[in-house]
Design an enzyme around this catalytic site. Structure first.
Site, PDB file in Angstrom:
ATOM      1  CE1 TYR A 163      -4.117   1.915   0.727  1.00 47.61           C
ATOM      2  CE2 TYR A 163      -2.795   3.025   2.392  1.00 47.61           C
ATOM      3  CZ  TYR A 163      -3.944   2.948   1.634  1.00 47.61           C
ATOM      4  OH  TYR A 163      -4.925   3.910   1.776  1.00 47.61           O
ATOM      5  CE  LYS A 192      -3.804   4.868  -1.339  1.00 48.73           C
ATOM      6  NZ  LYS A 192      -4.816   5.148  -2.385  1.00 48.73           N
TER       7      LYS A 192
HETATM    8  P1  NAP Z   1     -13.511   2.009   1.304  1.00 47.08           P
HETATM    9  O1  NAP Z   1     -14.552   2.460   2.284  1.00 47.08           O
HETATM   10  O2  NAP Z   1     -12.969   0.623   1.430  1.00 47.08           O
HETATM   11  O3  NAP Z   1     -14.058   2.253  -0.164  1.00 47.08           O
HETATM   12  C1  NAP Z   1     -13.307   1.904  -1.284  1.00 47.08           C
HETATM   13  C2  NAP Z   1     -14.246   1.675  -2.457  1.00 47.08           C
HETATM   14  O4  NAP Z   1     -13.448   1.285  -3.600  1.00 47.08           O
HETATM   15  C3  NAP Z   1     -15.243   0.553  -2.204  1.00 47.08           C
HETATM   16  O5  NAP Z   1     -16.532   0.956  -2.559  1.00 47.08           O
HETATM   17  C4  NAP Z   1     -14.715  -0.560  -3.101  1.00 47.08           C
HETATM   18  O6  NAP Z   1     -15.702  -1.428  -3.609  1.00 47.08           O
HETATM   19  C5  NAP Z   1     -14.111   0.222  -4.243  1.00 47.08           C
HETATM   20  N1  NAP Z   1     -13.204  -0.598  -5.028  1.00 47.08           N
HETATM   21  C6  NAP Z   1     -12.290  -1.499  -4.582  1.00 47.08           C
HETATM   22  N2  NAP Z   1     -11.679  -2.093  -5.613  1.00 47.08           N
HETATM   23  C7  NAP Z   1     -12.196  -1.569  -6.745  1.00 47.08           C
HETATM   24  C8  NAP Z   1     -11.978  -1.799  -8.121  1.00 47.08           C
HETATM   25  N3  NAP Z   1     -11.081  -2.689  -8.547  1.00 47.08           N
HETATM   26  N4  NAP Z   1     -12.696  -1.084  -9.024  1.00 47.08           N
HETATM   27  C9  NAP Z   1     -13.625  -0.192  -8.603  1.00 47.08           C
HETATM   28  N5  NAP Z   1     -13.885   0.070  -7.309  1.00 47.08           N
HETATM   29  C10 NAP Z   1     -13.183  -0.618  -6.389  1.00 47.08           C
HETATM   30  O7  NAP Z   1     -12.221   2.970   1.350  1.00 47.08           O
HETATM   31  P2  NAP Z   1     -12.021   4.490   1.813  1.00 47.08           P
HETATM   32  O8  NAP Z   1     -11.518   4.453   3.210  1.00 47.08           O
HETATM   33  O9  NAP Z   1     -13.211   5.294   1.464  1.00 47.08           O
HETATM   34  O10 NAP Z   1     -10.769   4.885   0.899  1.00 47.08           O
HETATM   35  C11 NAP Z   1     -10.887   5.565  -0.355  1.00 47.08           C
HETATM   36  C12 NAP Z   1      -9.496   5.913  -0.869  1.00 47.08           C
HETATM   37  O11 NAP Z   1      -8.820   6.725   0.094  1.00 47.08           O
HETATM   38  C13 NAP Z   1      -8.597   4.695  -1.103  1.00 47.08           C
HETATM   39  O12 NAP Z   1      -7.795   4.897  -2.226  1.00 47.08           O
HETATM   40  C14 NAP Z   1      -7.774   4.660   0.152  1.00 47.08           C
HETATM   41  O13 NAP Z   1      -6.551   3.982  -0.064  1.00 47.08           O
HETATM   42  C15 NAP Z   1      -7.578   6.132   0.418  1.00 47.08           C
HETATM   43  N6  NAP Z   1      -7.251   6.443   1.813  1.00 47.08           N
HETATM   44  C16 NAP Z   1      -8.096   6.129   2.845  1.00 47.08           C
HETATM   45  C17 NAP Z   1      -7.739   6.446   4.161  1.00 47.08           C
HETATM   46  C18 NAP Z   1      -8.624   6.149   5.335  1.00 47.08           C
HETATM   47  O14 NAP Z   1      -8.196   6.420   6.473  1.00 47.08           O
HETATM   48  N7  NAP Z   1      -9.832   5.625   5.170  1.00 47.08           N
HETATM   49  C19 NAP Z   1      -6.512   7.051   4.424  1.00 47.08           C
HETATM   50  C20 NAP Z   1      -5.663   7.345   3.348  1.00 47.08           C
HETATM   51  C21 NAP Z   1      -6.054   7.043   2.051  1.00 47.08           C
HETATM   52  P3  NAP Z   1     -16.130  -2.769  -2.804  1.00 47.08           P
HETATM   53  O15 NAP Z   1     -16.819  -2.282  -1.599  1.00 47.08           O
HETATM   54  O16 NAP Z   1     -17.013  -3.500  -3.743  1.00 47.08           O
HETATM   55  O17 NAP Z   1     -14.853  -3.493  -2.491  1.00 47.08           O
END
Ligand code: NAP
Length: 251
Positions: free
Chosen positions: A152, A156
């Site tokens: 990851y 990133k």
């Molecule tokens: P999340 O709640 O897990 O949501 C991610 C979404 O992406 C889910 O709806 C998932 O679908 C979808 N997804 C996964 N694989 C995919 C694919 N191959 N094609 C299309 N859609 C896909 O994550 P989040 O926390 O909102 O994170 C969103 C972004 O922010 C990510 O890139 C994450 O790395 C980044 N981020 C998050 C945090 C944090 O603290 N939450 C911190 C830093 C960065 P499914 O549900 O069907 O799997």
């Protein structure tokens, strides 16, 4: 009347992506809510439509070239040519390096990096034709290194390199590319991390809040505000930047 801009937000069924999709719609853009399973986008799409916005749900795996091409064609047909892209779809496959499998590595690279590459390649065509565009990619504080996240952290950091290169290549077409690097944001992704660490979610959030200078964990809307700014008309001179949105100066 000025033509309505069209945005694609990937991984927008829930979490940060859903908040960004809702925010861009309230900013006046038409929004394609793209996620793996089209059916999972219903809640985000109806939230936008019931607030008076325009949105469609699109099912596609961002790591599959044909699916990406089809999805972008569908958006162009149903909403108009997309000129705003938010690369947000993401997954976690955390493990210490000695336990990390080939699949853990490949799956994370495929969704975050290959996905952002394929989506950007498909959308930039429309941006270049329009002579205007915005690309925002979700990096993370983990880009600076995080235990258990070799895969990851690598992707990133990779997205930051992609962002800077897109800024160089596409600037001449008035297309900006920027990255947002969130810290600790309360979403299902972190709930899964808490489960894996066998820590109750509320306790996990409280522990994290103590380490964050502003004394709270982030919410998806905190990231949506930053995305809204990068996608705005007035951010046209800001490109190739990485904005850490983490409640403090340190990751
Ligand atoms: P999340 O709640 O897990 O949501 C991610 C979404 O992406 C889910 O709806 C998932 O679908 C979808 N997804 C996964 N694989 C995919 C694919 N191959 N094609 C299309 N859609 C896909 O994550 P989040 O926390 O909102 O994170 C969103 C972004 O922010 C990510 O890139 C994450 O790395 C980044 N981020 C998050 C945090 C944090 O603290 N939450 C911190 C830093 C960065 P499914 O549900 O069907 O799997």
């Amino acid at each position: 009347m000025e033509q309505q801009r069209v945005a694609i937000v990937t991984g927008a069924a829930r979490g940060i992506g859903a908040a960004i999709a809702r925010r861009l719609a309230s900013d006046g853009l038409a929004v394609a809510v793209l996620d793996l399973d089209g059916a999972s986008t219903v809640d985000t799409v109806s939230a936008i439509v019931s607030a008076g916005g325009r949105a469609i749900g699109v099912g596609a795996d961002v790591s599959v070239a044909d699916a990406v091409e089809q999805a972008v064609a569908q958006v162009t047909e149903e909403l108009g040519a997309p000129t705003v892209l938010v690369n947000n779809a993401g997954i976690l496959r955390d493990n210490l390096i000695f336990k990390m499998t080939d699949d853990d590595w490949d799956a994370v690279v495929a969704v975050h990096l290959r996905g952002a590459f394929l989506m950007t390649r498909a959308v930039q065509r429309h941006q270049v034709a329009a002579g205007w565009g915005r690309i925002v990619s979700l990096s993370s504080t983990s880009a600076l290194g995080n235990r258990g996240q070799a895969n990851y952290a690598a992707v990133k950091a990779g997205l930051q390199g992609l962002t800077k290169t897109l800024a160089l290549e596409l600037g001449r077409y008035n297309v900006t590319a920027n990255a947002i690097a969130p810290g600790f944001i309360a979403t299902d992704m972190l709930r899964a991390t808490a489960d894996r660490m066998k820590v109750p979610y509320e306790q996990f959030l409280e522990g994290a809040a103590k380490e964050i200078p502003v004394g709270r964990v982030g919410q998806p809307d905190d990231i949506a505000a930053a995305a809204s700014f990068f996608c705005s008309e007035e951010a046209s001179f800001i490109s190739g930047q990485v904005l850490y949105v983490a409640g403090g100066p340190k990751a």
